[in-house]
Design a protein around this motif. Structure first.
Motif, PDB file in Angstrom:
ATOM      1  N   MET A  45       0.812  -1.213   0.000  1.00  0.00           N
ATOM      2  CA  MET A  45       0.000   0.000   0.000  1.00  0.00           C
ATOM      3  C   MET A  45       0.848   1.267   0.000  1.00  0.00           C
ATOM      4  O   MET A  45       0.431   2.311  -0.505  1.00  0.00           O
ATOM      5  CB  MET A  45      -0.928  -0.002   1.223  1.00  0.00           C
ATOM      6  CG  MET A  45      -2.019  -1.056   1.152  1.00  0.00           C
ATOM      7  SD  MET A  45      -3.002  -1.149   2.676  1.00  0.00           S
ATOM      8  CE  MET A  45      -3.674   0.518   2.746  1.00  0.00           C
ATOM      9  N   GLU A  69      -2.864   2.052  -6.155  1.00  0.00           N
ATOM     10  CA  GLU A  69      -4.010   1.261  -5.710  1.00  0.00           C
ATOM     11  C   GLU A  69      -4.572   0.361  -6.806  1.00  0.00           C
ATOM     12  O   GLU A  69      -5.063  -0.739  -6.515  1.00  0.00           O
ATOM     13  CB  GLU A  69      -5.104   2.194  -5.192  1.00  0.00           C
ATOM     14  CG  GLU A  69      -6.274   1.467  -4.563  1.00  0.00           C
ATOM     15  CD  GLU A  69      -7.250   2.397  -3.884  1.00  0.00           C
ATOM     16  OE1 GLU A  69      -8.329   1.918  -3.473  1.00  0.00           O
ATOM     17  OE2 GLU A  69      -6.958   3.618  -3.760  1.00  0.00           O
ATOM     18  N   TRP A  78      -3.223  -3.202  -6.675  1.00  0.00           N
ATOM     19  CA  TRP A  78      -3.286  -3.991  -5.439  1.00  0.00           C
ATOM     20  C   TRP A  78      -3.962  -5.345  -5.617  1.00  0.00           C
ATOM     21  O   TRP A  78      -3.445  -6.365  -5.139  1.00  0.00           O
ATOM     22  CB  TRP A  78      -4.007  -3.199  -4.342  1.00  0.00           C
ATOM     23  CG  TRP A  78      -3.251  -2.003  -3.865  1.00  0.00           C
ATOM     24  CD1 TRP A  78      -1.993  -1.617  -4.231  1.00  0.00           C
ATOM     25  CD2 TRP A  78      -3.731  -1.011  -2.947  1.00  0.00           C
ATOM     26  NE1 TRP A  78      -1.645  -0.462  -3.596  1.00  0.00           N
ATOM     27  CE2 TRP A  78      -2.686  -0.067  -2.800  1.00  0.00           C
ATOM     28  CE3 TRP A  78      -4.914  -0.835  -2.242  1.00  0.00           C
ATOM     29  CZ2 TRP A  78      -2.815   1.043  -1.967  1.00  0.00           C
ATOM     30  CZ3 TRP A  78      -5.044   0.262  -1.408  1.00  0.00           C
ATOM     31  CH2 TRP A  78      -4.011   1.194  -1.269  1.00  0.00           C
ATOM     32  N   LEU A  86      -6.358  -6.517   4.175  1.00  0.00           N
ATOM     33  CA  LEU A  86      -6.353  -5.398   3.226  1.00  0.00           C
ATOM     34  C   LEU A  86      -7.535  -4.474   3.495  1.00  0.00           C
ATOM     35  O   LEU A  86      -7.385  -3.237   3.513  1.00  0.00           O
ATOM     36  CB  LEU A  86      -6.408  -5.920   1.794  1.00  0.00           C
ATOM     37  CG  LEU A  86      -6.514  -4.856   0.696  1.00  0.00           C
ATOM     38  CD1 LEU A  86      -5.282  -3.967   0.675  1.00  0.00           C
ATOM     39  CD2 LEU A  86      -6.726  -5.516  -0.675  1.00  0.00           C
ATOM     40  N   THR A 138      -7.071  -0.588   4.528  1.00  0.00           N
ATOM     41  CA  THR A 138      -7.534   0.503   3.658  1.00  0.00           C
ATOM     42  C   THR A 138      -8.598   1.359   4.342  1.00  0.00           C
ATOM     43  O   THR A 138      -8.706   2.551   4.071  1.00  0.00           O
ATOM     44  CB  THR A 138      -8.094  -0.056   2.334  1.00  0.00           C
ATOM     45  OG1 THR A 138      -9.081  -1.053   2.618  1.00  0.00           O
ATOM     46  CG2 THR A 138      -6.987  -0.676   1.496  1.00  0.00           C
TER      47      THR A 138
END
Length: 268
Positions: A121, A126, A129, A147, A151
């Motif tokens: 990250m 993004e 990802w 995750l 986030t």
């Protein structure tokens, strides 16, 4: 009397009963979900033969050990019956099961998820990802849960609200402290139930000690890593449980008779 009610009277009566039941069970649930904010006791066992080095390693698990009410200076953990219930929930109540999970925590642990995702990250855009996660973790559900929590800043904000973390960059500490603590707790319980020997338990506990002192230079650093890992790993549990451990953690940090304040952090 009831048989003389008009049809709509039965409807009104049924609605009233359902409404009452809903309020009753809602209140009962809310009461059940309230945190049980315990006071630390730091119980000790008479005649303990643990060395100072062993006592330091045992102390890595102190916040959760206080939740259980376990001794602070003994390898044994409460009683075999209570310890065995815990091990069964983790499916490590056999020697094979215990070593499978223990070797995982020694080699990778929850830091396998956290370290990779946190670094991803901070270094990759993004839009990359999902592919990177799939390539590295496959369809691993826990990885994608980590995750999601990272986030959303859910765990970080929760810890800030409780006054346990202050700055975002404290997440750089990682969660090796949590893995070390879990290794100690599992070893104590497995020894208490006879799943492993005393020698095997101290082998694992020594590894946990080395893991902790390799990553951290103080109880404060270790503590933040522990509580960060706990917050991430226990997001599936009721918030009340996490609040209980947060409350105990604060006391472990501040209480002058806490092992974290009476046992010095090793120089190496």
């Amino acid at each position: 009397m009831l048989q003389n009610l008009p049809w709509y009277g039965y409807v009104i009566l049924a609605i009233g009963i359902i409404s009452y039941a809903y309020k009753y069970f809602k209140t009962a649930k809310e009461g059940h979900d309230e945190a049980d904010l315990k006071k630390v006791k730091f119980k000790t066992s008479e005649g303990s033969t643990l060395t100072r080095e062993q006592q330091f390693a045992i102390a890595l698990y102190t916040p959760i050990a206080e939740w259980w009410g376990a001794d602070t200076n003994a390898l044994t953990f409460l009683n075999p019956k209570s310890a065995n219930r815990y091990l069964k929930r983790w499916r490590i109540d056999t020697k094979e099961g215990y070593w499978d999970l223990t070797e995982y925590f020694m080699k990778d642990g929850r830091r396998w998820y956290y370290n990779f995702i946190y670094n991803m990250m901070n270094t990759l855009p993004e839009e990359d990802w999902e592919k990177v996660m799939k390539d590295y973790f496959g369809d691993n559900e826990r990885a994608f849960n980590y995750l999601k929590v990272l986030t959303s800043n859910k765990a970080l904000n929760e810890l800030k609200q409780n006054g346990l973390l202050t700055f975002d960059n404290e997440m750089d500490l990682g969660i090796a402290g949590y893995d070390a603590a879990i290794l100690v707790g599992h070893a104590r319980k497995a020894y208490t139930t006879g799943v492993i020997t005393e020698e095997e338990a101290f082998k694992v506990i020594k590894f946990a000690r080395e893991l902790a002192i390799h990553h951290f230079s103080s109880w404060e650093e270790f503590g933040k890593s522990f509580v960060l890992g706990f917050a991430f790993d226990q997001q599936h549990r009721e918030r009340s449980y996490r609040e209980e451990i947060y409350h105990l953690y604060k006391q472990v940090l501040k209480n002058p008779v806490s092992p974290w304040n009476t046992i010095n952090w090793p120089n190496s």
